[in-house]
Write a protein that holds these residues in place. Structure first.
Motif, PDB file in Angstrom:
ATOM      1  N   LEU A   1     -16.116   4.563   7.627  1.00 13.35           N
ATOM      2  CA  LEU A   1     -14.733   4.239   7.467  1.00 13.35           C
ATOM      3  C   LEU A   1     -14.550   4.061   5.824  1.00 13.35           C
ATOM      4  N   GLY A   2     -15.618   3.738   5.090  1.00  5.78           N
ATOM      5  CA  GLY A   2     -15.353   3.445   3.673  1.00  5.78           C
ATOM      6  C   GLY A   2     -15.065   5.038   3.113  1.00  5.78           C
TER       7      GLY A   2
ATOM      8  N   SER B   1       0.702  -1.288   0.038  1.00  4.84           N
ATOM      9  CA  SER B   1      -0.003  -0.016  -0.086  1.00  4.84           C
ATOM     10  C   SER B   1       0.927   1.345   0.082  1.00  4.84           C
TER      11      SER B   1
ATOM     12  N   THR C   1     -11.867   6.197   3.546  1.00  2.00           N
ATOM     13  CA  THR C   1     -10.892   5.577   2.747  1.00  2.00           C
ATOM     14  C   THR C   1     -11.021   6.422   1.621  1.00  2.00           C
TER      15      THR C   1
ATOM     16  N   LEU D   1      -4.717   6.389   5.266  1.00  2.00           N
ATOM     17  CA  LEU D   1      -5.100   5.079   4.556  1.00  2.00           C
ATOM     18  C   LEU D   1      -4.460   3.940   4.790  1.00  2.00           C
TER      19      LEU D   1
ATOM     20  N   GLY E   1      -7.581   8.305   0.131  1.00  2.00           N
ATOM     21  CA  GLY E   1      -7.034   8.105  -1.231  1.00  2.00           C
ATOM     22  C   GLY E   1      -6.902   9.356  -2.156  1.00  2.00           C
TER      23      GLY E   1
ATOM     24  N   VAL F   1     -17.740   1.299   0.911  1.00  2.00           N
ATOM     25  CA  VAL F   1     -17.193   2.227   0.277  1.00  2.00           C
ATOM     26  C   VAL F   1     -18.079   3.203  -0.666  1.00  2.00           C
TER      27      VAL F   1
ATOM     28  N   SER G   1      -8.790  -2.882   8.168  1.00  2.00           N
ATOM     29  CA  SER G   1      -9.618  -3.724   7.221  1.00  2.00           C
ATOM     30  C   SER G   1      -9.094  -5.142   7.042  1.00  2.00           C
TER      31      SER G   1
ATOM     32  N   ILE H   1     -10.223   6.206  13.010  1.00  2.00           N
ATOM     33  CA  ILE H   1     -10.718   4.991  12.778  1.00  2.00           C
ATOM     34  C   ILE H   1     -11.605   4.465  13.614  1.00  2.00           C
TER      35      ILE H   1
ATOM     36  N   ILE I   1      -6.296   2.609   7.709  1.00  2.00           N
ATOM     37  CA  ILE I   1      -7.342   1.766   7.269  1.00  2.00           C
ATOM     38  C   ILE I   1      -7.230   0.494   6.440  1.00  2.00           C
ATOM     39  N   VAL I   2      -6.085   0.471   5.960  1.00  2.00           N
ATOM     40  CA  VAL I   2      -5.907  -0.863   5.121  1.00  2.00           C
ATOM     41  C   VAL I   2      -5.370  -2.016   6.253  1.00  2.00           C
TER      42      VAL I   2
END
Length: 327
Positions: free
Chosen positions: A276-277, A25, A280, A292, A284, A265, A299, A96, A295-296
């Motif tokens: 959270l979507g 990422s 995200t 980011l 980005g 999302v 998730s 988050i 969140i990665v």
């Protein structure tokens, strides 16, 4: 393999997965053509000078090589610090946490509804295979399986919020009210349409999968023998069918957690649902690397935990399945 060794093995795999996901990422974000400083400043970009741009870049460490920045972030992560979000100017863990609890109600309700109704429709369709009921359910499932989440969300928004005015157009709570002023009924009212969107989409896969598995079970030798002894259709379904189709259904339902997160999302963007979507997407588009990456990682843990729970549930439903056994 006992459950303790199984959990330790899963934990080691999770750590390796988190390291791989974070590195991948970070690499993709570093290669992004978006200017982090311009994304941070936004519309005020034309009003700041080179010195201010330099200060902003130094504050977020943007002048350092990518490897140095990733090493610094990874070192902070090992200390329990996910960094600070450039968008919200808050610790990533706090962002988050706030956004996740908003999304949890949305994803949780959609996950439960899609699992229950998908399983029931699959059972009815499989039990009545070839009938007009089966054809209607299959048409419904195939239609939804090819329907984009954002398109269905827009359609439901136009019909129920704009035309009929049965549901609010946006947000998780009524605008202008403090969180402590919002009632449970108001939260559920704002939750209904986004949750309905995700649950309708999620019904299709579980319905088609359950239907096919049930047809296979009802055509098996032991079920044909039970029917020859006078067992009714619903009797064979109760005594032989449900147990054999429950495991594949659980497999698919827990595997759909990742799809559900991806669908949320899009749904949160359409309904302006502050979960959270939506965070995200903002992270980005505005190159908020700490948020980011946080969140990665979150998730990844969320989906991995769901799959692990599914493995454990298998063992209790059918003790013949050993934890950690090779396929």
């Amino acid at each position: 393999m006992n459950i303790l060794r199984y959990l330790i093995n899963k934990l080691l795999r999770l750590l390796l997965l988190l390291l791989t996901m974070s590195a991948l990422s970070f690499t993709l974000v570093s290669l992004s053509p978006i200017d982090p400083v311009q994304a941070y400043v936004g519309a005020e970009m034309m009003r700041i000078g080179p010195e201010q741009r330099q200060r902003i870049a130094e504050r977020w460490g943007l002048n350092d090589p990518p490897l140095v920045r990733y090493t610094r972030w990874l070192t902070s992560l090992l200390k329990g610090d996910l960094g600070t979000s450039a968008i919200y100017n808050q610790p990533v863990s706090q962002v988050i946490r706030q956004r996740f609890f908003t999304s949890l109600g949305l994803m949780g309700s959609a996950w439960v509804l899609s699992g229950i109704f998908g399983f029931l429709l699959g059972v009815i369709s499989g039990a009545k295979a070839g009938s007009w009921i089966d054809q209607g359910i299959r048409f419904y499932a195939y239609l939804l399986a090819s329907t984009p989440t954002f398109w269905l969300a827009l359609l439901l928004l136009i019909v129920f919020a704009v035309s009929l005015k049965w549901a609010p157009i946006c947000c998780a709570t009524p605008p202008g009210l403090l969180p402590e002023q919002v009632t449970l009924a108001q939260r559920l009212h704002h939750l209904a349409l986004p949750a309905l969107t995700l649950s309708i989409i999620g019904v299709a896969n579980i319905t088609l999968h359950t239907r096919q598995k049930l047809i296979n079970v009802l055509n098996s030798d032991y079920v044909l023998f039970a029917k020859a002894q006078g067992e009714s259709l619903w009797g064979t379904l109760w005594h032989h069918g449900l147990r054999n189709i429950s495991l594949p259904a659980i497999t698919l339902q827990f595997a759909s957690i990742s799809e559900l997160f991806g669908g949320s999302v899009l749904a949160e963007q359409v309904f302006a649902y502050p979960g959270l979507g939506q965070a995200t997407v903002q992270a980005g588009l505005r190159s908020d690397v700490p948020l980011l990456l946080g969140i990665v990682l979150f998730s990844t843990i969320f989906v991995y935990t769901g799959n692990t729970i599914a493995d454990i549930v298998y063992h209790f439903i059918d003790p013949r399945i050993r934890l950690g056994a090779e396929a």
